[in-house]
Design an enzyme around this catalytic site. Structure first.
Site, PDB file in Angstrom:
ATOM      1  N   MET A  15      38.283  40.211  42.657  1.00  0.00           N
ATOM      2  CA  MET A  15      39.101  39.019  42.448  1.00  0.00           C
ATOM      3  C   MET A  15      39.590  38.921  41.003  1.00  0.00           C
ATOM      4  SD  MET A  15      38.188  35.017  43.182  1.00  0.00           S
ATOM      5  CE  MET A  15      36.764  34.991  42.091  1.00  0.00           C
ATOM      6  N   ARG A  37      36.237  52.774  43.777  1.00  0.00           N
ATOM      7  CA  ARG A  37      34.868  53.257  43.672  1.00  0.00           C
ATOM      8  C   ARG A  37      34.748  54.685  44.215  1.00  0.00           C
ATOM      9  NH1 ARG A  37      29.213  51.205  46.433  1.00  0.00           N
ATOM     10  NH2 ARG A  37      27.856  52.120  44.870  1.00  0.00           N
ATOM     11  N   GLU A  39      36.950  56.939  43.935  1.00  0.00           N
ATOM     12  CA  GLU A  39      37.527  57.825  42.925  1.00  0.00           C
ATOM     13  C   GLU A  39      36.679  57.919  41.665  1.00  0.00           C
ATOM     14  OE1 GLU A  39      42.265  57.089  43.904  1.00  0.00           O
ATOM     15  OE2 GLU A  39      41.152  55.649  42.673  1.00  0.00           O
ATOM     16  N   LEU A  40      35.946  56.843  41.340  1.00  0.00           N
ATOM     17  CA  LEU A  40      35.152  56.807  40.116  1.00  0.00           C
ATOM     18  C   LEU A  40      33.958  55.885  40.315  1.00  0.00           C
ATOM     19  CD1 LEU A  40      34.646  57.395  37.123  1.00  0.00           C
ATOM     20  CD2 LEU A  40      36.261  55.546  36.571  1.00  0.00           C
ATOM     21  N   LEU A 106      33.363  41.010  30.783  1.00  0.00           N
ATOM     22  CA  LEU A 106      33.305  39.732  31.483  1.00  0.00           C
ATOM     23  C   LEU A 106      31.887  39.462  31.944  1.00  0.00           C
ATOM     24  CD1 LEU A 106      36.394  40.670  31.790  1.00  0.00           C
ATOM     25  CD2 LEU A 106      36.465  38.981  33.613  1.00  0.00           C
ATOM     26  N   CYS A 110      25.807  32.151  34.217  1.00  0.00           N
ATOM     27  CA  CYS A 110      24.378  32.164  34.549  1.00  0.00           C
ATOM     28  C   CYS A 110      23.532  32.768  33.436  1.00  0.00           C
ATOM     29  CB  CYS A 110      24.132  32.908  35.853  1.00  0.00           C
ATOM     30  SG  CYS A 110      24.362  34.696  35.727  1.00  0.00           S
ATOM     31  N   TYR A 137      20.561  39.264  37.759  1.00  0.00           N
ATOM     32  CA  TYR A 137      21.988  39.347  37.448  1.00  0.00           C
ATOM     33  C   TYR A 137      22.254  38.814  36.042  1.00  0.00           C
ATOM     34  CZ  TYR A 137      27.021  38.416  37.862  1.00  0.00           C
ATOM     35  OH  TYR A 137      28.391  38.373  37.665  1.00  0.00           O
ATOM     36  N   LYS A 141      23.872  40.669  32.649  1.00  0.00           N
ATOM     37  CA  LYS A 141      25.038  40.173  31.928  1.00  0.00           C
ATOM     38  C   LYS A 141      24.722  39.921  30.457  1.00  0.00           C
ATOM     39  CE  LYS A 141      28.247  40.318  35.011  1.00  0.00           C
ATOM     40  NZ  LYS A 141      29.395  41.227  34.804  1.00  0.00           N
ATOM     41  N   THR A 165      33.055  30.449  33.852  1.00  0.00           N
ATOM     42  CA  THR A 165      32.350  29.570  34.781  1.00  0.00           C
ATOM     43  C   THR A 165      32.576  30.105  36.201  1.00  0.00           C
ATOM     44  OG1 THR A 165      32.049  27.249  35.417  1.00  0.00           O
ATOM     45  CG2 THR A 165      34.319  28.003  35.077  1.00  0.00           C
ATOM     46  N   ARG A 246      28.878  21.495  39.642  1.00  0.00           N
ATOM     47  CA  ARG A 246      29.448  22.797  39.368  1.00  0.00           C
ATOM     48  C   ARG A 246      30.875  22.649  38.840  1.00  0.00           C
ATOM     49  NH1 ARG A 246      24.982  23.904  39.504  1.00  0.00           N
ATOM     50  NH2 ARG A 246      23.862  25.491  40.700  1.00  0.00           N
ATOM     51  N   ASP A 315      18.858  24.700  45.542  1.00  0.00           N
ATOM     52  CA  ASP A 315      20.055  24.157  44.911  1.00  0.00           C
ATOM     53  C   ASP A 315      20.600  25.070  43.823  1.00  0.00           C
ATOM     54  OD1 ASP A 315      20.711  21.762  46.167  1.00  0.00           O
ATOM     55  OD2 ASP A 315      19.227  20.627  45.051  1.00  0.00           O
TER      56      ASP A 315
END
Length: 365
Positions: A15, A37, A39-40, A106, A110, A137, A141, A165, A246, A315
Site C-alpha cells: 500500500m 519478491r 525477482e528479489l 519507514l 508502535c 514488530y 522497526k 501512524t 486511534r 484492545d
C-alpha cells in the site's frame, strides 16, 4: 533537464510503496526501480547486494515490510521480527556499500512505549515497555531507526526515518486474519451488508478476491457453508471494548510526506532532529475511538445492522496519537480528511472486487 534520479522503491506492490511510486511518477525526471519478491528476496543478503551492485540507485525508499494487525502479530511473532530485521539490515547495509545518496526508512507508531504521554513525541522512543501484542514488530522497526542512525554517525550517510501512524487507503490488505483495524472493518461491514441482502454470490466473489472468510466471520454474517445460504440476520463482531483511540492517515498523504522529508536539505533535516534521535513522526494530528470509527465505516459502507464488541479480545495500546509538530514546523500537513479518505478506500475495495481475483500479499515486497 538533468539526468533522471534513479530511485528504488522497496515494497512497491504494498500500500505505501505503491503510493510512493504514484507520487514519484508525478514528480517527473525519475527512473523508478521496482522488483517483486519473486525477482528479489530482500531477506537474502546476496541477492540484495547483487541488485545494488548492478542497478546503483541514487535513492531508496524502504517501504518493504511484513505487516499485519493484532491477530497476525500474536500468531506469527517470529516471522514478523525475522523478516523485518533481515529486510532492513540487508537493504540499509547494501545502500551504504554501494554509495546510495539518500535512503528513507519507514517505521511505525508502535515503536513507542505502551504507557506514554499523548501525543507521542519522537523523544519518547525507548523510554518504556512496548505493547506486548506487537513487540517483535516494534523491536524490528526500532532496529531500523538505529541502523540508519548508526550508519549516519559512523559513515556520514544521509539515511532518514519517518514514523507513520495507522495508514489506510488504496491497495490496503483486506485479509481478515492479517489486516489492520480499518480495512478489517470495511470488509466485515461490506460482507454483513451483502448478507442482509441475501447476496451469497457476491459474498463468494469477495472471498475469491480478498481471501478466505474465517468460520467466526461466517457465523457473524450467518453464512451456512453447507447450504451456501444466509440463515440468519448478520451481527458484526469487532475485537475489544471499542474504547481505544486511534489516529488514521491516508496513504497518499503518507507518500507526500515521505517525498517531502526525502527532499529536505540535509541541514534542514538535521535541525529538526537530534544527533541521536533521527526520526520524524508523520500523522493526521487527531484521533477517535474504535467505536466511533466503526460508526463512520458502517455509514460509508451502508450497513445499518447490529454491531457488537467482543471485550474478551485484546484492545492493544489504549491510545496512539502522534505528535507531528516537528514535521509541521518543517512545512508539511495532511490534506485528506478521514470521512473522504474512508470513502476513497471503500471505492478502491469495490474496484478490487470488479478486477483481479488475487488476494493482497502479506509481505509488501
Amino acid at each position: 533537464m538533468g539526468k533522471p534520479a534513479k530511485i528504488y522503491v522497496a515494497g512497491h506492490r504494498g500500500m505505501v510503496g505503491a503510493a510512493i511510486v504514484r507520487a514519484l511518477s508525478r514528480e517527473g525526471n525519475v527512473e523508478i526501480l521496482k522488483r517483486t519478491r519473486a525477482e528479489l528476496d530482500l531477506t537474502d543478503q546476496r541477492e540484495v547486494q547483487s541488485f545494488f551492485a548492478s542497478e546503483k540507485p541514487d535513492q531508496v525508499y524502504l517501504a518493504a515490510a511484513r505487516v499485519g494487525g493484532i491477530y497476525a502479530n500474536n500468531t506469527y511473532p517470529a516471522d514478523f521480527i525475522y523478516d523485518n530485521l533481515m529486510i532492513e539490515a540487508n537493504v540499509i547495509h547494501a545502500a551504504h556499500m554501494h554509495g546510495v545518496e539518500k535512503l528513507l526508512f519507514l517505521g511505525s507508531s508502535c515503536i513507542y512505549p505502551r504507557a506514554v504521554a499523548q501525543p507521542m513525541s519522537e523523544e519518547a522512543l525507548l523510554t518504556g515497555v512496548l505493547e506486548p501484542t506487537n513487540e517483535p514488530y516494534a523491536i524490528a522497526k526500532i532496529a531500523g531507526i538505529k541502523l540508519c542512525e548508526s550508519y549516519n554517525r559512523q559513515h556520514g550517510r544521509d539515511f532518514r526515518s519517518v514514523m507513520p501512524t495507522n495508514l489506510y487507503g488504496p491497495g490496503d490488505n483486506y485479509h481478515l486474519e492479517n489486516s489492520h483495524v480499518l480495512p478489517a472493518m470495511i470488509r466485515k461491514f461490506h460482507l454483513a451488508k451483502l448478507a442482509r441482502e441475501g447476496n451469497v454470490a457476491a459474498i463468494e466473489a469477495d472471498e475469491k478476491r480478498y481471501g478466505p472468510i474465517p468460520p467466526d466471520v461466517c457465523r457473524m454474517i450467518g453464512l451456512n457453508r453447507d447450504t451456501h445460504a444466509i440463515d440468519r440476520e448478520p451481527n458484526v463482531v469487532l475485537w475489544g471494548t471499542g474504547t481505544p483511540y486511534r489516529e488514521f492517515l491516508h496513504v497518499d498523504d503518507m507518500a507526500d510526506a515521505c517525498i517531502f522529508v526525502m527532499q529536505l536539505e540535509p541541514e534542514a533535516y538535521r535541525e529538526n532532529t537530534q544527533p541521536m534521535l533521527s526520526h520524524i513522526n508523520v500523522g493526521f494530528g487527531s484521533d477517535l475511538t474504535i467505536r466511533s470509527l466503526s460508526s463512520l465505516v458502517a455509514s460509508v459502507v451502508g450497513y445499518d445492522g447490529s454491531v457488537v464488541f467482543d471485550e474478551g479480545k485484546p484492545d492493544g495500546t489504549p491510545r496512539k496519537l502522534m505528535d507531528i509538530r516537528r514535521i509541521e514546523q518543517l512545512g508539511w500537513q495532511p490534506r485528506i480528511g478521514l470521512d473522504s479518505g474512508i470513502r476513497q478506500a471503500y471505492e478502491d475495495y469495490l474496484h478490487g472486487l470488479a478486477g483481479s481475483d488475487a488476494s493482497a500479499p502479506h509481505i509488501s515486497i
